[in-house]
Write an enzyme that holds these catalytic residues in place. Structure first.
Site, PDB file in Angstrom:
ATOM      1  N   ASN A 122       0.824  -1.207   0.000  1.00  7.31           N
ATOM      2  CA  ASN A 122       0.000   0.000   0.000  1.00  7.31           C
ATOM      3  C   ASN A 122       0.856   1.255   0.000  1.00  7.31           C
ATOM      4  O   ASN A 122       1.943   1.282   0.594  1.00  7.31           O
ATOM      5  CB  ASN A 122      -0.952  -0.012   1.210  1.00  7.31           C
ATOM      6  N   HIS A 139       5.778  -0.677  -2.812  1.00  8.33           N
ATOM      7  CA  HIS A 139       5.370   0.068  -4.007  1.00  8.33           C
ATOM      8  C   HIS A 139       5.405   1.572  -3.797  1.00  8.33           C
ATOM      9  O   HIS A 139       4.730   2.319  -4.511  1.00  8.33           O
ATOM     10  CB  HIS A 139       3.974  -0.403  -4.450  1.00  8.33           C
ATOM     11  N   CYS A 150      16.199  14.574 -12.339  1.00  2.86           N
ATOM     12  CA  CYS A 150      17.476  14.383 -11.619  1.00  2.86           C
ATOM     13  C   CYS A 150      17.341  13.425 -10.442  1.00  2.86           C
ATOM     14  O   CYS A 150      18.325  13.018  -9.843  1.00  2.86           O
ATOM     15  CB  CYS A 150      18.023  15.743 -11.150  1.00  2.86           C
ATOM     16  N   GLY A 234      -5.513  -8.814   2.792  1.00  2.00           N
ATOM     17  CA  GLY A 234      -6.123  -7.892   1.831  1.00  2.00           C
ATOM     18  C   GLY A 234      -5.367  -7.706   0.544  1.00  2.00           C
ATOM     19  O   GLY A 234      -5.220  -6.591   0.059  1.00  2.00           O
ATOM     20  N   ALA A 278     -10.124  -7.324   7.299  1.00  2.00           N
ATOM     21  CA  ALA A 278      -9.005  -6.921   8.150  1.00  2.00           C
ATOM     22  C   ALA A 278      -9.499  -6.384   9.493  1.00  2.00           C
ATOM     23  O   ALA A 278      -8.999  -6.768  10.557  1.00  2.00           O
ATOM     24  CB  ALA A 278      -8.192  -5.847   7.416  1.00  2.00           C
TER      25      ALA A 278
END
Ligand code: BV8
Length: 291
Positions: A122, A139, A150, A234, A278
């Site tokens: 996440n 990620h 740059c 999840g 969850a």
């Protein structure tokens, strides 16, 4: 779609099969790795990637926009979409699942008790806002930025309107993360890099086709090779290489509990699949540890 649950009705009657076995595994585990995906934040009001969307979000599919090609084709659109998502996350709060993992991490953090590390796909900061330490954002993060040219890291406040400070959120300002909010953001351009003066800022996100941060992946592999329990929460287990990580724990002889109201590609390999959300399952697992 501002904060607040978008998940009423998703799991109206979780059978929570496997919960007792999962709780026993949690109770006896000392070196725990928690791997989380978009479903971890769903009950906080953050849309998942596979959830069928309505409104503007429906027009902007992550698979299409979370790519370097999309960035080069229309940097303003990609920049605005990430600003909108960051503002949406900021309007959401950690759910009971985030809180449970943070509490479990605190208990295992006591001297001699063991350890609990979190590696998440996440890009939100809800684990951190629940008080947990996160080992790896595989990620990237909605709140990290760097120059697309740059590479210099940069600070940027998604609350500002593209570099210009947004006025106070008066009564007319659309709610952060709402469709009207995205509409107004769609006219923004990514701010210029103050280091090189030519490049534009991009989100510190791993787009499809981009390599994952080496250290984040390495640290996660090491933790999985050394754990006695992995809890996978999840995730649809479709995006690589994250989807292969639970198998590292299995290969190292650890038990792997999957928490997902739906069956996934990984479910048949899991030691236990708990068919629940969850925010309903993780507090039960944490209670088995906290006593
Ligand atoms: C890579 C940031 C090496 C973006 C993300 C062609 C060219 C290039 C690469 C590939 C290619 N073909 C395949 C690949 C590999 C590709 C890939 O895996 N593609 C998939 C689509 C097949 N991977 C990559 O590109 C990776 N890089 O491989 O580099 C390389 C380089 C060049 C060429 C070849 C190889 C980079 C992948 C990272 C992409 N970035 N995120 C952004 O956020 O904008 S991925 C993004 O999607 C998320 O981070 C997450 O990882 C994934 C979504 O998956 P989930 O988190 O699982 O979410 P999802 O919505 O899918 O599922 C939610 C689950 O929760 C469901 O199961 C649901 O049942 C459950 N749930 C719902 N509610 C609840 C719940 N569970 C519990 N409680 C609830 N309440």
């Amino acid at each position: 779609m501002p904060g607040g649950s978008v998940y009423s009705g998703l799991v109206t009657d979780p059978d929570l099969s496997g919960l007792a076995e999962a709780a026993e595994l949690a109770h006896t585990a000392h070196r725990v790795v928690v791997l989380t995906g978009a479903g971890m934040s769903a009950e906080s009001g953050v849309p998942t990637f596979r959830e069928a969307q309505t409104g503007l979000w429906e027009r902007y599919s992550p698979e299409q926009l979370a790519t370097e090609d999309a960035w080069f084709a229309d940097p303003d659109l990609v920049w605005s979409w990430y600003q909108w998502r960051a503002r949406l996350v900021r309007s959401c709060s950690p759910n009971a699942g985030h809180q449970a993992i943070a509490a479990w991490q605190r208990v295992l953090g006591n001297p001699g008790a063991g350890s609990l590390v979190i590696s998440t796909q996440n890009v939100d900061d809800l684990h951190e806002r629940a008080g947990a330490d996160v080992l790896a954002h595989l990620h990237g993060s909605l709140f990290d930025y760097r120059c697309a040219d740059c590479g210099t890291p940069a600070d940027h406040d998604p609350g500002s309107m593209g570099g210009k400070e947004s006025g106070p959120a008066g009564p007319s300002a659309p709610a952060a993360g709402s469709e009207a909010d995205l509409e107004q953001l769609l006219r923004l351009s990514p701010p210029q890099c103050t280091a090189c003066g030519t490049g534009r800022l991009r989100p510190g996100i791993v787009w499809f086709g981009e390599m994952l941060p080496e250290q984040a992946l390495e640290d996660t592999y090491s933790a999985l090779e050394d754990c006695d329990l992995a809890v996978v929460v999840g995730t649809s287990a479709l995006v690589q290489p994250a989807a292969s990580l639970p198998y590292v724990a299995l290969g190292a002889g650890a038990a792997v509990v999957e928490v997902n109201p739906e069956v996934t590609e990984f479910s048949t390999a899991a030691t236990v699949h708990v068919a629940g959300t969850a925010a309903s399952v993780l507090p039960a697992l944490a209670r088995s540890v906290l006593g």
